[in-house]
Design a protein around this motif. Sequence first.
Motif, PDB file in Angstrom:
ATOM      1  N   ARG A  29       0.836  -1.207   0.000  1.00 40.48           N
ATOM      2  CA  ARG A  29       0.000   0.000   0.000  1.00 40.48           C
ATOM      3  C   ARG A  29       0.865   1.250   0.000  1.00 40.48           C
ATOM      4  O   ARG A  29       0.579   2.214  -0.707  1.00 40.48           O
ATOM      5  CB  ARG A  29      -0.938   0.004   1.211  1.00 40.48           C
ATOM      6  N   LEU A  30       1.921   1.227   0.790  1.00 41.45           N
ATOM      7  CA  LEU A  30       2.846   2.360   0.834  1.00 41.45           C
ATOM      8  C   LEU A  30       3.439   2.620  -0.547  1.00 41.45           C
ATOM      9  O   LEU A  30       3.454   3.761  -1.027  1.00 41.45           O
ATOM     10  CB  LEU A  30       3.965   2.104   1.847  1.00 41.45           C
ATOM     11  N   GLU A  31       3.898   1.582  -1.213  1.00 47.36           N
ATOM     12  CA  GLU A  31       4.493   1.732  -2.538  1.00 47.36           C
ATOM     13  C   GLU A  31       3.470   2.271  -3.549  1.00 47.36           C
ATOM     14  O   GLU A  31       3.798   3.133  -4.370  1.00 47.36           O
ATOM     15  CB  GLU A  31       5.074   0.403  -3.012  1.00 47.36           C
ATOM     16  N   LEU A  32       2.258   1.779  -3.468  1.00 44.88           N
ATOM     17  CA  LEU A  32       1.209   2.241  -4.373  1.00 44.88           C
ATOM     18  C   LEU A  32       0.969   3.740  -4.177  1.00 44.88           C
ATOM     19  O   LEU A  32       0.902   4.496  -5.150  1.00 44.88           O
ATOM     20  CB  LEU A  32      -0.067   1.443  -4.110  1.00 44.88           C
ATOM     21  N   LEU A  33       0.879   4.174  -2.923  1.00 45.92           N
ATOM     22  CA  LEU A  33       0.655   5.597  -2.648  1.00 45.92           C
ATOM     23  C   LEU A  33       1.880   6.439  -2.995  1.00 45.92           C
ATOM     24  O   LEU A  33       1.735   7.559  -3.501  1.00 45.92           O
ATOM     25  CB  LEU A  33       0.248   5.800  -1.188  1.00 45.92           C
ATOM     26  N   GLU A  34       3.075   5.927  -2.752  1.00 41.76           N
ATOM     27  CA  GLU A  34       4.289   6.666  -3.128  1.00 41.76           C
ATOM     28  C   GLU A  34       4.360   6.854  -4.639  1.00 41.76           C
ATOM     29  O   GLU A  34       4.704   7.946  -5.116  1.00 41.76           O
ATOM     30  CB  GLU A  34       5.540   5.937  -2.621  1.00 41.76           C
ATOM     31  N   ASN A  35       4.014   5.816  -5.386  1.00 43.90           N
ATOM     32  CA  ASN A  35       4.002   5.934  -6.850  1.00 43.90           C
ATOM     33  C   ASN A  35       2.975   6.951  -7.311  1.00 43.90           C
ATOM     34  O   ASN A  35       3.223   7.719  -8.239  1.00 43.90           O
ATOM     35  CB  ASN A  35       3.733   4.577  -7.502  1.00 43.90           C
ATOM     36  N   HIS A  36       1.841   6.974  -6.650  1.00 45.86           N
ATOM     37  CA  HIS A  36       0.820   7.956  -7.019  1.00 45.86           C
ATOM     38  C   HIS A  36       1.282   9.367  -6.680  1.00 45.86           C
ATOM     39  O   HIS A  36       1.044  10.302  -7.449  1.00 45.86           O
ATOM     40  CB  HIS A  36      -0.518   7.643  -6.359  1.00 45.86           C
ATOM     41  N   LEU A  37       1.958   9.520  -5.561  1.00 46.60           N
ATOM     42  CA  LEU A  37       2.492  10.840  -5.201  1.00 46.60           C
ATOM     43  C   LEU A  37       3.477  11.319  -6.259  1.00 46.60           C
ATOM     44  O   LEU A  37       3.447  12.489  -6.658  1.00 46.60           O
ATOM     45  CB  LEU A  37       3.153  10.798  -3.824  1.00 46.60           C
ATOM     46  N   LEU A  38       4.324  10.432  -6.749  1.00 46.39           N
ATOM     47  CA  LEU A  38       5.256  10.801  -7.832  1.00 46.39           C
ATOM     48  C   LEU A  38       4.479  11.236  -9.076  1.00 46.39           C
ATOM     49  O   LEU A  38       4.859  12.208  -9.738  1.00 46.39           O
ATOM     50  CB  LEU A  38       6.177   9.629  -8.178  1.00 46.39           C
ATOM     51  N   SER A  39       3.402  10.542  -9.369  1.00 47.09           N
ATOM     52  CA  SER A  39       2.569  10.911 -10.513  1.00 47.09           C
ATOM     53  C   SER A  39       1.978  12.307 -10.320  1.00 47.09           C
ATOM     54  O   SER A  39       1.968  13.118 -11.254  1.00 47.09           O
ATOM     55  CB  SER A  39       1.449   9.878 -10.679  1.00 47.09           C
ATOM     56  N   ILE A  40       1.507  12.596  -9.124  1.00 47.37           N
ATOM     57  CA  ILE A  40       0.952  13.923  -8.837  1.00 47.37           C
ATOM     58  C   ILE A  40       2.035  14.987  -8.971  1.00 47.37           C
ATOM     59  O   ILE A  40       1.791  16.059  -9.544  1.00 47.37           O
ATOM     60  CB  ILE A  40       0.328  13.954  -7.428  1.00 47.37           C
ATOM     61  N   GLN A  41       3.210  14.704  -8.473  1.00 50.29           N
ATOM     62  CA  GLN A  41       4.312  15.666  -8.580  1.00 50.29           C
ATOM     63  C   GLN A  41       4.665  15.931 -10.039  1.00 50.29           C
ATOM     64  O   GLN A  41       4.929  17.077 -10.425  1.00 50.29           O
ATOM     65  CB  GLN A  41       5.525  15.174  -7.778  1.00 50.29           C
ATOM     66  N   ASN A  42       4.643  14.886 -10.860  1.00 47.56           N
ATOM     67  CA  ASN A  42       4.882  15.059 -12.298  1.00 47.56           C
ATOM     68  C   ASN A  42       3.778  15.894 -12.930  1.00 47.56           C
ATOM     69  O   ASN A  42       4.040  16.754 -13.782  1.00 47.56           O
ATOM     70  CB  ASN A  42       4.993  13.705 -13.005  1.00 47.56           C
ATOM     71  N   GLN A  43       2.535  15.644 -12.526  1.00 49.85           N
ATOM     72  CA  GLN A  43       1.411  16.437 -13.034  1.00 49.85           C
ATOM     73  C   GLN A  43       1.591  17.912 -12.674  1.00 49.85           C
ATOM     74  O   GLN A  43       1.337  18.794 -13.504  1.00 49.85           O
ATOM     75  CB  GLN A  43       0.093  15.950 -12.431  1.00 49.85           C
ATOM     76  N   LEU A  44       2.021  18.162 -11.436  1.00 51.29           N
ATOM     77  CA  LEU A  44       2.226  19.542 -10.989  1.00 51.29           C
ATOM     78  C   LEU A  44       3.310  20.239 -11.809  1.00 51.29           C
ATOM     79  O   LEU A  44       3.162  21.402 -12.181  1.00 51.29           O
ATOM     80  CB  LEU A  44       2.566  19.583  -9.496  1.00 51.29           C
ATOM     81  N   GLU A  45       4.396  19.512 -12.085  1.00 47.39           N
ATOM     82  CA  GLU A  45       5.467  20.082 -12.904  1.00 47.39           C
ATOM     83  C   GLU A  45       4.957  20.395 -14.309  1.00 47.39           C
ATOM     84  O   GLU A  45       5.252  21.455 -14.867  1.00 47.39           O
ATOM     85  CB  GLU A  45       6.659  19.118 -12.972  1.00 47.39           C
TER      86      GLU A  45
END
Length: 125
Positions: A80-96
């Motif tokens: 679950r942690l890895e899934l959420l960390e990967n999603h956070l990276l996706s959000i950060q990429n979206q923000l950039e």
Amino acid sequence: MYTISEVAKLLDVSTHTLRYYEKENIIIPDRNENKERLYSDMHLKWLKFVMKLKQTQMPIAKIREYARLFEEGEHTTQARLELLENHLLSIQNQLETLASTEKMLEEKINKYREFINQSKSETVK
């Protein structure tokens, strides 16, 4: 406890969406003696989280996977942690991407405004 209509109104979603989440095993509401869906405060909290994941472009399949992992228990914490960390990276990429797109649009808009203002001042002469 809340009915499906009450939850839909509280969260500003359709009852169809709530039924879809149930069909996808993302949420399993309780049922009363008439087999009507009932949602607790914990269900509402979970649905708010699901909706944030969806708003940030997490695919339903990933949300379903997270829900399944949660239901399986504590031994899935790392997954679950890895899934959420990967999603956070996706959000950060979206923000950039959004930030760079915003900058490009502002530059383009400013050029149009400059052009329009320059055209107006030349017409007045």
